[in-house]
Design a protein around this motif. Sequence first.
Motif, mmCIF file in Angstrom:
data_model
loop_
_atom_site.group_PDB
_atom_site.id
_atom_site.type_symbol
_atom_site.label_atom_id
_atom_site.label_comp_id
_atom_site.label_asym_id
_atom_site.label_seq_id
_atom_site.Cartn_x
_atom_site.Cartn_y
_atom_site.Cartn_z
ATOM 1 N N UNK A 126 2.109 -3.762 11.444
ATOM 2 C CA UNK A 126 2.011 -3.980 10.003
ATOM 3 C C UNK A 126 2.598 -2.817 9.205
ATOM 4 N N UNK A 127 2.950 -3.113 7.973
ATOM 5 C CA UNK A 127 3.362 -2.075 7.022
ATOM 6 C C UNK A 127 2.082 -1.576 6.364
ATOM 7 N N UNK A 128 1.871 -0.260 6.394
ATOM 8 C CA UNK A 128 0.621 0.317 5.886
ATOM 9 C C UNK A 128 0.926 1.404 4.876
ATOM 10 N N UNK A 129 0.224 1.345 3.765
ATOM 11 C CA UNK A 129 0.272 2.397 2.765
ATOM 12 C C UNK A 129 -1.156 2.738 2.368
ATOM 13 N N UNK A 130 -1.410 4.031 2.234
ATOM 14 C CA UNK A 130 -2.681 4.493 1.686
ATOM 15 C C UNK A 130 -2.386 4.853 0.242
ATOM 16 N N UNK A 131 -3.081 4.223 -0.672
ATOM 17 C CA UNK A 131 -2.820 4.462 -2.086
ATOM 18 C C UNK A 131 -4.044 5.082 -2.746
ATOM 19 N N UNK A 132 -3.829 5.621 -3.908
ATOM 20 C CA UNK A 132 -4.921 6.209 -4.666
ATOM 21 C C UNK A 132 -4.802 7.712 -4.724
ATOM 22 N N UNK A 133 -5.859 8.340 -5.168
ATOM 23 C CA UNK A 133 -5.886 9.783 -5.323
ATOM 24 C C UNK A 133 -6.506 10.424 -4.099
ATOM 25 N N UNK A 134 -5.872 11.485 -3.618
ATOM 26 C CA UNK A 134 -6.390 12.188 -2.450
ATOM 27 C C UNK A 134 -5.867 13.608 -2.448
ATOM 28 N N UNK A 135 -6.688 14.506 -1.993
ATOM 29 C CA UNK A 135 -6.246 15.876 -1.770
ATOM 30 C C UNK A 135 -5.326 15.830 -0.548
ATOM 31 N N UNK A 136 -4.076 16.222 -0.712
ATOM 32 C CA UNK A 136 -3.097 16.126 0.374
ATOM 33 C C UNK A 136 -3.409 17.071 1.534
ATOM 34 N N UNK A 137 -4.373 17.987 1.360
ATOM 35 C CA UNK A 137 -4.792 18.866 2.453
ATOM 36 C C UNK A 137 -5.843 18.203 3.341
ATOM 37 N N UNK A 138 -6.435 17.102 2.881
ATOM 38 C CA UNK A 138 -7.416 16.386 3.690
ATOM 39 C C UNK A 138 -6.708 15.542 4.737
ATOM 40 N N UNK A 139 -7.338 15.401 5.898
ATOM 41 C CA UNK A 139 -6.775 14.596 6.985
ATOM 42 C C UNK A 139 -7.576 13.311 7.152
ATOM 43 N N UNK A 140 -6.880 12.249 7.573
ATOM 44 C CA UNK A 140 -7.503 10.946 7.757
ATOM 45 C C UNK A 140 -7.037 10.315 9.067
ATOM 46 N N UNK A 141 -7.817 9.369 9.565
ATOM 47 C CA UNK A 141 -7.449 8.541 10.712
ATOM 48 C C UNK A 141 -7.566 7.089 10.304
ATOM 49 N N UNK A 142 -6.573 6.296 10.675
ATOM 50 C CA UNK A 142 -6.611 4.856 10.454
ATOM 51 C C UNK A 142 -6.685 4.182 11.813
ATOM 52 N N UNK A 143 -7.692 3.350 11.998
ATOM 53 C CA UNK A 143 -7.847 2.599 13.238
ATOM 54 C C UNK A 143 -7.865 1.110 12.930
ATOM 55 N N UNK A 144 -7.252 0.334 13.803
ATOM 56 C CA UNK A 144 -7.370 -1.125 13.760
ATOM 57 C C UNK A 144 -8.137 -1.505 15.020
ATOM 58 N N UNK A 145 -9.272 -2.184 14.845
ATOM 59 C CA UNK A 145 -10.134 -2.496 15.987
ATOM 60 C C UNK A 145 -10.557 -3.960 15.991
#
Length: 187
Positions: free
Chosen positions: A62-81
């Motif tokens: 899939x094409x995925x975009x994370x949108x919205x406001x975020x501190x660019x120094x924070x890290x995230x994980x995206x999982x599809x389960x």
Amino acid sequence: MRETRPPDRAATNKPFVFSTLFDGSDVFCQSIVLSQSLDISYGGIEVTQGKSLTCQQTASTPRIQITGQSDQDNLYSLLMIDRQASRFPGAPQETYVHYWVGNIPGTRFLNGDPFEMYVRPSPHDLIQHTYEFLLYSQQQPIAGRLPDRFVLDFDSLVSENHLTSLVTQTSFVLELHVNPGTGGYSC
């Protein structure tokens, strides 16, 4: 004291982080509302909570975009389960990790580390499966990689990889079709 309320989640279906700042005298000064959401699509077909998609539609990454406001120094994980997976018909249900991208800096999904490459949905049993996309915040950079995509205890995977909180999520349901030859369901 002036009270400021966060946006109504039911109206927007967008999660938020709400924090208040005080000026030392415990007088309310400011409210900051940060929110992130997932824009996910398969070949131009948007994934929205509970939408039905076919096996053919979900065959490619899939094409995925994370949108919205975020501190660019924070890290995230995206999982599809898929929490209803099993290794073979009749086996106990486990969670199957179809996709995992970690160490995503802020909203820059393409700069994340692909720990588990995309595997298309293809259930082999007779139940309708729900596939979840989960965006977690991370406490620190992680190495990812699973010894096995079948996970008996998903909560342990989350805690062992320092995924601290669920930021946002969405899901889709996979449509199964009756196979006229066997009478069973197929993808």
